[in-house]
Scaffold this motif. Structure first.
Motif, PDB file in Angstrom:
ATOM      1  N   GLY A 125       0.813  -1.212   0.000  1.00  0.00           N
ATOM      2  CA  GLY A 125       0.000   0.000   0.000  1.00  0.00           C
ATOM      3  C   GLY A 125       0.843   1.256   0.000  1.00  0.00           C
ATOM      4  N   ASN A 126       1.919   1.256   0.781  1.00  0.00           N
ATOM      5  CA  ASN A 126       2.784   2.420   0.849  1.00  0.00           C
ATOM      6  C   ASN A 126       3.497   2.685  -0.471  1.00  0.00           C
ATOM      7  N   ILE A 127       3.926   1.615  -1.129  1.00  0.00           N
ATOM      8  CA  ILE A 127       4.598   1.777  -2.423  1.00  0.00           C
ATOM      9  C   ILE A 127       3.644   2.435  -3.427  1.00  0.00           C
ATOM     10  N   ILE A 128       2.404   1.970  -3.447  1.00  0.00           N
ATOM     11  CA  ILE A 128       1.411   2.535  -4.375  1.00  0.00           C
ATOM     12  C   ILE A 128       1.107   3.986  -4.026  1.00  0.00           C
ATOM     13  N   SER A 129       0.844   4.254  -2.738  1.00  0.00           N
ATOM     14  CA  SER A 129       0.410   5.599  -2.339  1.00  0.00           C
ATOM     15  C   SER A 129       1.517   6.628  -2.502  1.00  0.00           C
ATOM     16  N   ILE A 130       2.708   6.334  -1.994  1.00  0.00           N
ATOM     17  CA  ILE A 130       3.802   7.307  -2.070  1.00  0.00           C
ATOM     18  C   ILE A 130       4.231   7.529  -3.509  1.00  0.00           C
ATOM     19  N   SER A 131       4.316   6.439  -4.280  1.00  0.00           N
ATOM     20  CA  SER A 131       4.714   6.565  -5.689  1.00  0.00           C
ATOM     21  C   SER A 131       3.722   7.415  -6.467  1.00  0.00           C
ATOM     22  N   SER A 132       2.426   7.108  -6.336  1.00  0.00           N
ATOM     23  CA  SER A 132       1.418   7.854  -7.096  1.00  0.00           C
ATOM     24  C   SER A 132       1.313   9.294  -6.614  1.00  0.00           C
ATOM     25  N   PHE A 133       1.508   9.520  -5.320  1.00  0.00           N
ATOM     26  CA  PHE A 133       1.408  10.877  -4.777  1.00  0.00           C
ATOM     27  C   PHE A 133       2.502  11.785  -5.348  1.00  0.00           C
ATOM     28  N   TYR A 134       3.748  11.366  -5.240  1.00  0.00           N
ATOM     29  CA  TYR A 134       4.845  12.219  -5.705  1.00  0.00           C
ATOM     30  C   TYR A 134       4.908  12.302  -7.230  1.00  0.00           C
ATOM     31  N   ASP A 135       4.528  11.230  -7.891  1.00  0.00           N
ATOM     32  CA  ASP A 135       4.458  11.285  -9.363  1.00  0.00           C
ATOM     33  C   ASP A 135       3.400  12.285  -9.813  1.00  0.00           C
ATOM     34  N   ALA A 136       2.250  12.286  -9.127  1.00  0.00           N
ATOM     35  CA  ALA A 136       1.161  13.195  -9.498  1.00  0.00           C
ATOM     36  C   ALA A 136       1.551  14.651  -9.248  1.00  0.00           C
ATOM     37  N   ILE A 137       2.205  14.910  -8.117  1.00  0.00           N
ATOM     38  CA  ILE A 137       2.646  16.278  -7.817  1.00  0.00           C
ATOM     39  C   ILE A 137       3.655  16.756  -8.862  1.00  0.00           C
ATOM     40  N   LYS A 138       4.590  15.879  -9.203  1.00  0.00           N
ATOM     41  CA  LYS A 138       5.625  16.249 -10.170  1.00  0.00           C
ATOM     42  C   LYS A 138       5.042  16.413 -11.564  1.00  0.00           C
ATOM     43  N   ARG A 139       4.107  15.525 -11.934  1.00  0.00           N
ATOM     44  CA  ARG A 139       3.512  15.564 -13.272  1.00  0.00           C
ATOM     45  C   ARG A 139       2.588  16.770 -13.441  1.00  0.00           C
ATOM     46  N   ASN A 140       1.949  17.171 -12.363  1.00  0.00           N
ATOM     47  CA  ASN A 140       1.015  18.308 -12.412  1.00  0.00           C
ATOM     48  C   ASN A 140       1.580  19.509 -11.641  1.00  0.00           C
ATOM     49  N   GLU A 141       2.856  19.708 -11.769  1.00  0.00           N
ATOM     50  CA  GLU A 141       3.524  20.744 -10.987  1.00  0.00           C
ATOM     51  C   GLU A 141       2.945  22.125 -11.246  1.00  0.00           C
ATOM     52  N   ASN A 142       2.685  22.461 -12.503  1.00  0.00           N
ATOM     53  CA  ASN A 142       2.133  23.780 -12.824  1.00  0.00           C
ATOM     54  C   ASN A 142       0.762  23.999 -12.196  1.00  0.00           C
ATOM     55  N   ARG A 143      -0.073  22.972 -12.253  1.00  0.00           N
ATOM     56  CA  ARG A 143      -1.407  23.077 -11.656  1.00  0.00           C
ATOM     57  C   ARG A 143      -1.308  23.220 -10.145  1.00  0.00           C
ATOM     58  N   TYR A 144      -0.383  22.460  -9.557  1.00  0.00           N
ATOM     59  CA  TYR A 144      -0.186  22.525  -8.109  1.00  0.00           C
ATOM     60  C   TYR A 144       0.309  23.915  -7.692  1.00  0.00           C
ATOM     61  N   LEU A 145       1.291  24.447  -8.424  1.00  0.00           N
ATOM     62  CA  LEU A 145       1.814  25.777  -8.116  1.00  0.00           C
ATOM     63  C   LEU A 145       0.751  26.858  -8.335  1.00  0.00           C
ATOM     64  N   TYR A 146      -0.093  26.626  -9.321  1.00  0.00           N
ATOM     65  CA  TYR A 146      -1.173  27.578  -9.580  1.00  0.00           C
ATOM     66  C   TYR A 146      -2.135  27.637  -8.388  1.00  0.00           C
ATOM     67  N   SER A 147      -2.416  26.483  -7.794  1.00  0.00           N
ATOM     68  CA  SER A 147      -3.289  26.447  -6.607  1.00  0.00           C
ATOM     69  C   SER A 147      -2.661  27.244  -5.469  1.00  0.00           C
ATOM     70  N   LEU A 148      -1.345  27.095  -5.293  1.00  0.00           N
ATOM     71  CA  LEU A 148      -0.661  27.862  -4.249  1.00  0.00           C
ATOM     72  C   LEU A 148      -0.703  29.353  -4.540  1.00  0.00           C
TER      73      LEU A 148
END
Length: 265
Positions: free
Chosen positions: A141-164
């Motif tokens: 579970g941890n491998i799936i959650s941590i991997s998908s979490f950081y991949d999603a943040i990195k892949r959608n970095e512009n959208r994430y920064l826009y929210s900030l």
């Protein structure tokens, strides 16, 4: 009820079944013969070592030694989790170990105290196998959650920064990605519980029945174990994500690029 032992000659007969996947691989040019041989060889060596080691642990049954072995298991699980998701071990080691301790060890103590009702909560015969089941499932579970979490943040970095940039606080900008990652990590456990018994008989229950336990006793243990596994997985993956956030993001909510191994090369 008579217990049927498996002789070493019978194990050889079992391994002869591997001729079938070897033939399929050879005929269809799958290229899995070497991987199969390596995997089976590692399985045999590892299980043989564990069998001897657990026999010694069970005979000794020393609480301190048992807890030290759980610590070794925790460290190995943490290393595997971080390595498999391509993140920096030094930055995430402590929060990941902490998540495994809280999510697995506390559930294990509760399980041994209130479910199995053990007099000795650190009895090796219960402590190590049950902890291993909790840890193995929460590891996946941890491998799936941590991997998908950081991949999603990195892949959608512009959208994430826009929210900030719109004024969202760090936890508000992170929450959608954390929620999606937790959902992905927990779906296999939920699906496994919903199909157990009808679609599949799990290994623990099958082993108990073969070893001579009544089906009702095996079912009660299996239900208890499945609940424990699910709760420990939920706790571990949730704590794992939110604990690693503290060392992976700066005070402005920006993801540190040195969290990823590739940036250190």
């Amino acid at each position: 009820m008579e217990i049927y032992d498996i002789s070493y000659l019978s194990l050889v007969a079992c391994f002869l079944l591997l001729v079938i996947p070897v033939f399929v691989s050879q005929y269809l040019k799958l290229g899995i013969i070497q991987d199969t041989v390596v995997s089976v060889s590692r399985m045999v060596v590892q299980l043989a070592f564990v069998g001897v080691f657990l026999t010694v642990l069970f005979d000794l049954n020393n609480s301190i030694v048992n807890l030290l072995w759980l610590l070794v298991m925790l460290i190995m699980a943490t290393h595997t989790t971080i390595s498999d998701v391509g993140l920096d071990l030094k930055k995430l080691l402590v929060p990941t170990i902490f998540s495994f301790i809280i999510g697995n060890f506390l559930v294990l103590l509760y399980f041994n105290m209130f479910v199995v009702n053990l007099e000795n909560l650190f009895d090796a015969r219960f402590l190590i196998p049950i902890f291993g089941m909790f840890l193995g499932n929460s590891l996946r579970g941890n491998i799936i959650s941590i991997s998908s979490f950081y991949d999603a943040i990195k892949r959608n970095e512009n959208r994430y920064l826009y929210s900030l940039s719109l004024g969202a606080k760090k936890h508000e900008a992170i929450l959608p990605y954390a929620r999606k990652s937790l959902d992905l990590a927990l779906k296999p456990s939920i699906a496994n519980m919903s199909t157990i018994g009808i679609v599949a008989l799990p290994g623990m229950m099958t082993g108990q029945i073969i070893a001579g336990s009544s089906p009702i006793l095996a079912i009660k243990y299996q239900m208890a174990i499945m609940v424990g596994i699910y709760v420990s997985t939920v706790m571990t993956v949730a704590i794992g994500i939110f604990m690693t956030i503290r060392s992976s993001f700066d005070e402005y909510g920006i993801l540190k690029q040195d969290v990823f191994k590739s940036t250190n090369a």
